[in-house]
Design an enzyme around this catalytic site. Structure first.
Site, PDB file in Angstrom:
ATOM      1  N   ASP A 187      72.522  37.369  49.359  1.00 23.33           N
ATOM      2  CA  ASP A 187      72.613  36.513  50.541  1.00 23.33           C
ATOM      3  C   ASP A 187      72.337  37.237  51.863  1.00 23.33           C
ATOM      4  O   ASP A 187      71.752  36.658  52.772  1.00 23.33           O
ATOM      5  CB  ASP A 187      73.989  35.845  50.605  1.00 23.33           C
ATOM      6  CG  ASP A 187      74.094  34.662  49.643  1.00 23.33           C
ATOM      7  OD1 ASP A 187      73.042  34.181  49.186  1.00 23.33           O
ATOM      8  OD2 ASP A 187      75.219  34.224  49.360  1.00 23.33           O
TER       9      ASP A 187
ATOM     10  N   GLY B 138      70.550  40.204  52.288  1.00 29.31           N
ATOM     11  CA  GLY B 138      69.208  40.763  52.340  1.00 29.31           C
ATOM     12  C   GLY B 138      68.128  39.694  52.328  1.00 29.31           C
ATOM     13  O   GLY B 138      67.028  39.913  52.819  1.00 29.31           O
TER      14      GLY B 138
ATOM     15  N   TYR C 204      77.180  27.321  50.058  1.00 26.93           N
ATOM     16  CA  TYR C 204      78.444  28.047  50.166  1.00 26.93           C
ATOM     17  C   TYR C 204      78.759  28.477  51.596  1.00 26.93           C
ATOM     18  O   TYR C 204      77.858  28.808  52.363  1.00 26.93           O
ATOM     19  CB  TYR C 204      78.429  29.300  49.275  1.00 26.93           C
ATOM     20  CG  TYR C 204      79.041  29.045  47.916  1.00 26.93           C
ATOM     21  CD1 TYR C 204      80.395  28.763  47.796  1.00 26.93           C
ATOM     22  CD2 TYR C 204      78.280  29.076  46.759  1.00 26.93           C
ATOM     23  CE1 TYR C 204      80.969  28.514  46.559  1.00 26.93           C
ATOM     24  CE2 TYR C 204      78.847  28.826  45.517  1.00 26.93           C
ATOM     25  CZ  TYR C 204      80.192  28.549  45.424  1.00 26.93           C
ATOM     26  OH  TYR C 204      80.763  28.302  44.209  1.00 26.93           O
ATOM     27  N   ASP C 205      80.066  28.488  51.901  1.00 22.02           N
ATOM     28  CA  ASP C 205      80.551  28.970  53.190  1.00 22.02           C
ATOM     29  C   ASP C 205      81.426  30.193  52.949  1.00 22.02           C
ATOM     30  O   ASP C 205      82.287  30.159  52.067  1.00 22.02           O
ATOM     31  CB  ASP C 205      81.407  27.900  53.887  1.00 22.02           C
ATOM     32  CG  ASP C 205      80.634  26.619  54.132  1.00 22.02           C
ATOM     33  OD1 ASP C 205      80.262  25.958  53.145  1.00 22.02           O
ATOM     34  OD2 ASP C 205      80.416  26.275  55.306  1.00 22.02           O
TER      35      ASP C 205
HETATM   36 CU   LIG Z   1      81.435  30.209  43.376  1.00 27.70          CU
END
Ligand SMILES: [Cu+2]
Length: 691
Positions: free
Chosen positions: A340, A342, A428-429
């Site tokens: 995430d 790179g 995703y956070d």
């Molecule tokens: Cu997960």
């Protein structure tokens, strides 16, 4: 993994029900501290301050006047080129500091073919170096590229046909360009693979994946080079996928009482923020946003009341890489193993934080300015929040009844300072916290929330499933695919100075043979200093305390001063060593590594992580097996989650918390809290147990 514009531009989506329950039950029963903040904006520039708006404008101007301007130039990663560490330390010690020269480092591409590493001296207004990178891997995608790659599939007639064939409405289709990794190809291009979702009747687009279709996009040329439509799977229904608060009801109060509003203007205590420098009680630190790392905490020092001096603890800490490999090896999923930081970066997809959801009412905020693909400044407000936390915890206490004639009952409340940023990478956070405790610990927290990466399947009940779906059945027609999150931290500790060592204090059972008592056994400690890098590749499990010490500084009674790493629970990669994602993320084989400090060693999966081949990064550097004893060292620690999804993770996932702690270990001569004045309680007038 699409980043469709800055998350700050999105309308707030809250989960007021669960939030209110947890907050109300804690907060309503407590007396509160009244927190005050004040701000000074006249501070000297700290050498680690991020590039300012004016500096970014200046940077663009300098590059525009150079030879580079004759090419089609895109800016992929632009940040402060940090001054050498000794200059920063000298600046901090000096009473009349003149900051070191300001420089920017730029990774840019010309004409979609060539990667440049450019250093710009902002004071001298010159490009001091322009190197062409010829190794494997590519810089992160720009937001512009990702936005274009989101739109491109929708213009492709083959996708249009496939959508029609499924009797879906193309105007409700959303495509997400994903990084493609590396699987042994001899030559690579910058590619993304777009997969599509159906957004009709839901805003939770990730909940309705259109399986079977994917489009391979050459991102430098921005064209689709391969289209495939392999199979059709029934689409999960929209009902039950929404997570917006308007669709929720609650049997309980949804009021968060006692959010303490910060005072405007001057104040007498609490947190002092000067630019990016934060002073709170005994802590002095610096926080900034970095395009690649997101939140970066630097020059954290603690004031020792007993010694009456400020002592250094952490020169710098930040996330170095986030590796998220999915465990579905089939044709539509095998390549999903994301880096995430790179590939996307944690800076540009940072959120504008929302009071009452992301940060409490007593928080102060910092804005961020980054550089867009065209070299333009991109400003995001409220990217870092800073707040004093009182969660009802006890920092120490004791009841003593052994003293004749009285009962002693003493202690104090635990109050801490939290520095927080939140980055949203597609579904995703990641909530990144650095929490500073008055007793000396730094707690580093990471919260994982957002939406699962899901796969459509033909089943509506678990009883129908006779095959390996590579994930968990979380809703009708929906599988949450097994995956990991490996969040690797870069921790440049400077315990009371630069020269540090890692001590492994191994506990082992010993037979009680040399005492004349009924005891058969006890445990003892074997202390061992890690001499070279191979001594400090550590898989957690067996009982060992990992202590970073300064062997040149002793406590009054002669112990080396140090900080203990209380690590995250054991979780290393379960992929085979010869599997391509694992070759690229070989550093996830161990959870702790130590390397000697080196300015060029910053990103655990290598500087060019997109399509990397594992020939740069932490595992490669560590194999030089350099000396790490009594020198400037960097600790790398991975917080890992093996994520087997469950139904509660659907349609949006309650935050999963992880993290680790750096805790004083013979750093102070005794409990430092006894030397510091305790906080004063002020009851909050509007807070009541019976609202
Ligand atoms: Cu997960």
């Amino acid at each position: 993994m699409i980043i469709s514009g800055l998350a700050g531009g999105n309308s707030p989506v809250s989960d007021s029900t669960s939030h209110s329950l947890s907050m109300a039950s804690q907060v309503l029963q407590l007396l509160l501290l009244l927190h005050c903040f004040y701000f000074t904006f006249t501070a000297s520039k700290h050498p680690l301050d991020p590039l300012s708006l004016n500096e970014i404008i200046q940077l663009k101007r300098i590059i525009s006047k150079s030879n580079l301007s004759s090419s089609n130039l895109t800016f992929h990663q632009v940040d402060l080129d940090e001054p050498p560490k000794d200059q920063v330390i000298q600046w901090l010690k000096s009473s009349h500091p003149s900051p070191p020269p300001r420089r920017a480092k730029v990774i840019a591409r010309t004409d979609g073919t060539t990667t440049h590493e450019i250093t710009v001296d902002l004071g001298a207004k010159t490009i001091t170096s322009d190197l062409i990178y010829t190794g494997h891997g590519y810089p992160p995608f720009t937001l512009d590229e990702l936005e274009q790659a989101t739109q491109l599939p929708l213009k492709d007639p083959r996708l249009s046909n496939s959508i029609k064939k499924r009797r879906l409405d193309l105007s409700k289709v959303f495509c997400e360009p994903l990084s493609v990794g590396w699987f042994g190809e001899n030559t690579t291009k910058r590619l993304t693979r777009a997969v599509c979702f159906y957004g009709r009747d839901t805003n939770n687009i990730f909940a309705r994946p259109i399986e079977g279709i994917s489009l391979l996009i050459d991102i430098d040329q921005m064209r689709v080079i391969e289209f495939s439509d392999r199979f059709v799977v029934p689409l999960p229904k929209a009902e039950g996928t929404s997570y917006e608060s308007s669709s929720q009801s609650s049997s309980f109060s949804s009021t968060i009482c006692c959010m303490v509003k910060k005072k405007s203007g001057g104040g007498g205590g609490g947190v002092e923020i000067e630019g990016h420098r934060i002073k709170w009680r005994n802590w002095d630190l610096h926080a900034r946003l970095d395009t690649r790392a997101g939140l970066v905490v630097s020059t954290a020092s603690v004031f020792d009341e007993a010694k009456r001096q400020t002592r250094r603890v952490l020169y710098q800490g930040h996330v170095s890489e986030v590796f998220v490999p999915y465990m579905d090896p089939t044709s539509e999923w095998f390549y999903r193993a994301f880096m995430d930081l790179g590939e996307y970066g944690f800076g540009l997809p940072v959120n504008s934080l929302q009071e009452g959801i992301d940060c409490p009412g007593n928080a102060a905020y910092m804005d961020g300015v980054m550089v867009g693909a065209a070299g333009q400044p991109v400003r995001v407000s409220n990217v870092i929040c800073v707040f004093e936390r009182y969660g009802g915890d006890v920092s120490w206490r004791h009841t003593e009844i052994g003293v004749t004639g009285k009962v002693i009952q003493v202690g104090r409340a635990e109050v801490s300072l939290v520095v927080r940023a939140v980055s949203t990478i597609g579904n995703y956070d990641y909530i990144l916290d650095w929490e500073f405790m008055e007793s000396g610990p730094i707690k580093v927290g990471v919260g994982v929330t957002g939406v699962l990466e899901m796969k459509s399947v033909p089943y509506t009940n678990k009883d129908q499933i006779m095959e390996d779906l590579y994930g968990s059945f979380v809703a009708e027609n929906t599988v949450g695919v097994h995956h990991d999150h490996f969040i690797t931290y870069y921790l440049d500790l400077d315990i009371d100075g630069v020269s540090n060592s890692l001590i492994k204090a191994k506990m082992r059972t010993k037979r009680a043979t040399d005492v004349n008592t009924p005891r058969k056994s006890y445990w003892t400690v074997d202390r061992e200093a890690a001499k070279t890098e191979s001594d400090a590749r550590i898989q957690l499990g067996p009982p060992v305390d990992l202590i970073v010490v300064n062997p040149n500084k002793k406590t009054k009674v002669g112990n080396d001063v140090g900080y203990l790493l209380i690590p995250a629970p054991p979780a290393t990669s379960l992929l085979s060593d010869d599997d391509y994602p694992q070759i690229r993320a070989a550093y996830t084989r161990y959870q702790v590594w130590v390397t000697p400090h080196n300015r060029s060693e910053r990103w655990a999966a290598g500087l060019y992580a997109d399509r990397s081949r594992g020939d740069d990064g932490l595992a490669v550097w560590s194999h030089k097996n350099r000396g790490i004893e009594n020198t400037d060292i960097v600790v790398w620690h991975t917080v890992g989650f093996h994520h087997i999804p469950c139904q509660e993770d659907f349609p949006v996932m309650p935050t999963l918390h992880g993290g680790f702690e750096l805790r004083p270990f013979n750093f102070f001569d005794s409990n430092p809290l006894l030397k510091a004045k305790p906080p004063t309680y002020v009851s909050w007038a509007n807070c009541s147990l019976t609202p």
